[in-house]
Design a protein around this motif. Structure first.
Motif, PDB file in Angstrom:
ATOM      1  N   THR A   1       0.838  -1.206   0.000  1.00 52.43           N
ATOM      2  CA  THR A   1       0.000   0.000   0.000  1.00 52.43           C
ATOM      3  C   THR A   1       0.873   1.257   0.000  1.00 52.43           C
ATOM      4  OG1 THR A   1      -1.753  -1.173   1.172  1.00 52.43           O
ATOM      5  CG2 THR A   1      -1.816   1.228   1.266  1.00 52.43           C
TER       6      THR A   1
ATOM      7  N   ARG B   1       2.222   6.389  -7.172  1.00 52.76           N
ATOM      8  CA  ARG B   1       1.281   7.400  -7.672  1.00 52.76           C
ATOM      9  C   ARG B   1       1.888   8.798  -7.574  1.00 52.76           C
ATOM     10  NH1 ARG B   1      -2.366   3.876  -5.283  1.00 52.76           N
ATOM     11  NH2 ARG B   1      -2.383   5.019  -3.306  1.00 52.76           N
TER      12      ARG B   1
ATOM     13  N   GLN C   1       2.517   1.640  -3.426  1.00 58.81           N
ATOM     14  CA  GLN C   1       1.561   2.094  -4.431  1.00 58.81           C
ATOM     15  C   GLN C   1       1.326   3.600  -4.308  1.00 58.81           C
ATOM     16  OE1 GLN C   1      -1.660  -0.645  -3.575  1.00 58.81           O
ATOM     17  NE2 GLN C   1      -1.187  -1.879  -5.386  1.00 58.81           N
TER      18      GLN C   1
END
Length: 84
Positions: A20, A27, A23
């Motif tokens: 998580t 981004r 990620q």
């Protein structure tokens, strides 16, 4: 639950948390890349000294002619200036 199962579940949870976080970092990096690309595009357009109307006409002409070069060809004078 037995001890092995608890350890495995903790490891799974830990890895999911790392995924998580990675990620989110991905981004953010992609957003930074897009911002830099956009800045380069704006700088390129400004260097061509085109107003928005001229840019619009140029882009429409480019779209209509698929084999148009992506970048305008440079002259020898441009190359000499870049080398200095």
């Amino acid at each position: 639950m037995n001890n092995k199962l608890n350890k495995l579940q903790m490891e799974i949870d830990k890895i999911k948390q790392k995924i998580t976080e990675q990620q989110a970092k991905l981004r953010e990096l992609e957003q930074q890349k897009t911002e830099i690309e956009n800045t380069e595009i704006v700088e390129l357009v400004r260097s061509m000294k085109m107003n928005t109307g001229e840019l619009s006409i140029f882009l429409k002409a480019y779209r209509e002619k698929n084999d148009a070069p992506i970048l305008m060809p440079t002259t020898q004078e441009d190359n000499d200036h870049e080398e200095n």
